[in-house]
Design a protein around this motif. Structure first.
Motif, PDB file in Angstrom:
ATOM      1  N   MET A  38       0.824  -1.203   0.000  1.00  0.00           N
ATOM      2  CA  MET A  38       0.000   0.000   0.000  1.00  0.00           C
ATOM      3  C   MET A  38       0.859   1.255   0.000  1.00  0.00           C
ATOM      4  O   MET A  38       0.456   2.302  -0.496  1.00  0.00           O
ATOM      5  CB  MET A  38      -0.919   0.005   1.237  1.00  0.00           C
ATOM      6  N   ASP A  39       2.054   1.158   0.510  1.00  0.00           N
ATOM      7  CA  ASP A  39       2.892   2.338   0.713  1.00  0.00           C
ATOM      8  C   ASP A  39       3.548   2.837  -0.572  1.00  0.00           C
ATOM      9  O   ASP A  39       3.908   4.012  -0.663  1.00  0.00           O
ATOM     10  CB  ASP A  39       3.987   2.012   1.741  1.00  0.00           C
ATOM     11  N   ALA A 105       0.088   4.325  -4.839  1.00  0.00           N
ATOM     12  CA  ALA A 105      -0.335   4.068  -6.214  1.00  0.00           C
ATOM     13  C   ALA A 105      -1.650   3.288  -6.245  1.00  0.00           C
ATOM     14  O   ALA A 105      -2.538   3.576  -7.042  1.00  0.00           O
ATOM     15  CB  ALA A 105       0.754   3.308  -6.960  1.00  0.00           C
ATOM     16  N   LEU A 106      -1.754   2.308  -5.376  1.00  0.00           N
ATOM     17  CA  LEU A 106      -2.970   1.500  -5.331  1.00  0.00           C
ATOM     18  C   LEU A 106      -4.167   2.336  -4.896  1.00  0.00           C
ATOM     19  O   LEU A 106      -5.216   2.323  -5.538  1.00  0.00           O
ATOM     20  CB  LEU A 106      -2.792   0.324  -4.376  1.00  0.00           C
ATOM     21  N   ALA A 107      -4.023   3.089  -3.808  1.00  0.00           N
ATOM     22  CA  ALA A 107      -5.127   3.891  -3.302  1.00  0.00           C
ATOM     23  C   ALA A 107      -5.535   4.961  -4.312  1.00  0.00           C
ATOM     24  O   ALA A 107      -6.722   5.202  -4.539  1.00  0.00           O
ATOM     25  CB  ALA A 107      -4.743   4.535  -1.971  1.00  0.00           C
ATOM     26  N   TRP A 178      -7.414  -2.374   2.220  1.00  0.00           N
ATOM     27  CA  TRP A 178      -6.345  -3.018   2.994  1.00  0.00           C
ATOM     28  C   TRP A 178      -5.457  -3.830   2.074  1.00  0.00           C
ATOM     29  O   TRP A 178      -5.922  -4.691   1.334  1.00  0.00           O
ATOM     30  CB  TRP A 178      -6.978  -3.919   4.049  1.00  0.00           C
ATOM     31  N   TYR A 179      -4.150  -3.558   2.100  1.00  0.00           N
ATOM     32  CA  TYR A 179      -3.197  -4.306   1.285  1.00  0.00           C
ATOM     33  C   TYR A 179      -2.001  -4.658   2.167  1.00  0.00           C
ATOM     34  O   TYR A 179      -1.110  -3.858   2.392  1.00  0.00           O
ATOM     35  CB  TYR A 179      -2.751  -3.459   0.095  1.00  0.00           C
ATOM     36  N   GLN A 180      -1.999  -5.892   2.658  1.00  0.00           N
ATOM     37  CA  GLN A 180      -0.997  -6.340   3.617  1.00  0.00           C
ATOM     38  C   GLN A 180      -1.024  -7.848   3.654  1.00  0.00           C
ATOM     39  O   GLN A 180      -1.998  -8.461   3.250  1.00  0.00           O
ATOM     40  CB  GLN A 180      -1.295  -5.743   5.000  1.00  0.00           C
ATOM     41  N   GLY A 181       0.029  -8.466   4.164  1.00  0.00           N
ATOM     42  CA  GLY A 181      -0.010  -9.914   4.317  1.00  0.00           C
ATOM     43  C   GLY A 181       1.321 -10.610   4.107  1.00  0.00           C
ATOM     44  O   GLY A 181       1.516 -11.733   4.563  1.00  0.00           O
ATOM     45  N   GLU A 182       2.248  -9.960   3.401  1.00  0.00           N
ATOM     46  CA  GLU A 182       3.525 -10.620   3.154  1.00  0.00           C
ATOM     47  C   GLU A 182       4.313 -10.851   4.442  1.00  0.00           C
ATOM     48  O   GLU A 182       5.110 -11.786   4.536  1.00  0.00           O
ATOM     49  CB  GLU A 182       4.354  -9.802   2.162  1.00  0.00           C
ATOM     50  N   ALA A 218     -10.081  -6.115   0.883  1.00  0.00           N
ATOM     51  CA  ALA A 218      -8.739  -6.649   1.097  1.00  0.00           C
ATOM     52  C   ALA A 218      -8.170  -7.124  -0.229  1.00  0.00           C
ATOM     53  O   ALA A 218      -8.788  -7.930  -0.936  1.00  0.00           O
ATOM     54  CB  ALA A 218      -8.777  -7.800   2.098  1.00  0.00           C
ATOM     55  N   ILE A 219      -6.999  -6.610  -0.573  1.00  0.00           N
ATOM     56  CA  ILE A 219      -6.337  -7.023  -1.816  1.00  0.00           C
ATOM     57  C   ILE A 219      -5.612  -8.327  -1.550  1.00  0.00           C
ATOM     58  O   ILE A 219      -4.843  -8.446  -0.588  1.00  0.00           O
ATOM     59  CB  ILE A 219      -5.360  -5.935  -2.317  1.00  0.00           C
ATOM     60  N   GLN A 220      -5.842  -9.313  -2.374  1.00  0.00           N
ATOM     61  CA  GLN A 220      -5.230 -10.618  -2.192  1.00  0.00           C
ATOM     62  C   GLN A 220      -3.832 -10.636  -2.781  1.00  0.00           C
ATOM     63  O   GLN A 220      -3.584 -10.125  -3.886  1.00  0.00           O
ATOM     64  CB  GLN A 220      -6.072 -11.712  -2.855  1.00  0.00           C
TER      65      GLN A 220
END
Length: 222
Positions: A38-39, A105-107, A178-182, A218-220
């Motif tokens: 997301m950043d 960029a995503l937002a 929400w874009y997180q998970g790695e 939530a972005i997968q």
């Protein structure tokens, strides 16, 4: 007030102090958070030049905070600038090449698509930190109540909720992105358990913000 492109001026007076905010519009605000996915700013996109050439949208407003990790909730001033954590002195800014360049960029792409589609003013609030784990973004109440968080490093748990989410919870958001998970993707068991923790995160945010049942996107990660 009805959402639309009419611009308003808001004056707040108390004692000898007068604060005037101009060019205010009414629309939908989305809270955009996560880790480095997301950043990443528009400058890092593979087609950034082309995208930034189409970034002048006066009714797409961007608000980027400098993420804070803390054990206690933070205050927000009347101009809606979280104290000590504003990434730009301008606060809310209209989208253009110089403001979108450093914004997620995503937002940005998400907000621009919404603004193009329905014409309603869109506000995007970005709070993102690279390499952070989901546990750091969940509310303390939810963290303490759910045994699935029991093995987490409690030193850093909930610190970004306290410093970067809680200060904004008086905002009537339209939804969350929400874009997180790695940070949790280091093994099958960790990734499998993520689905349960994500459910807790969603519920904790919906309990914290005024709009209880807002959409949570939530972005997968593939």
């Amino acid at each position: 007030l009805t959402p639309g492109t009419n611009a308003y001026t808001l004056a707040v007076e108390g004692g000898t102090n007068l604060i005037t905010l101009t060019n205010l519009v009414v629309g939908d605000v989305w809270f955009c958070a996560g880790q480095s996915n997301m950043d990443m700013g528009m400058y890092g996109a593979s087609n950034s030049a082309a995208e930034l050439s189409d970034s002048a949208y006066p009714y797409l407003r961007l608000f980027q905070i400098r993420p804070a990790a803390t054990g206690v909730a933070q205050a927000v001033d009347i101009q809606f600038k979280p104290l000590n954590y504003v990434a730009t002195n301008e606060g809310w800014v209209a989208s253009r090449d110089t403001t979108a360049n450093l914004f997620s960029a995503l937002a940005f792409s998400f907000g621009r698509a919404l603004q193009r589609t329905n014409g309603t003013p869109i506000g995007l609030v970005q709070a993102s930190v690279g390499a952070t784990a989901l546990d750091q973004w969940v509310s303390p109440l939810a963290f303490e109540a759910d045994p699935r968080f029991g093995l987490t490093n409690t030193f850093s748990a909930t610190n970004y909720f306290n410093g970067s989410v809680e200060p904004l919870t008086n905002l009537a958001i339209r939804g969350a992105l929400w874009y997180q998970g790695e940070a949790e993707g280091d093994g099958e068991n960790s990734a499998y358990g993520y689905r349960n923790k994500l459910d807790v995160l969603v519920k904790s945010w919906r309990a914290a913000f005024p709009a209880v049942d807002f959409p949570f996107i939530a972005i997968q990660i593939h």
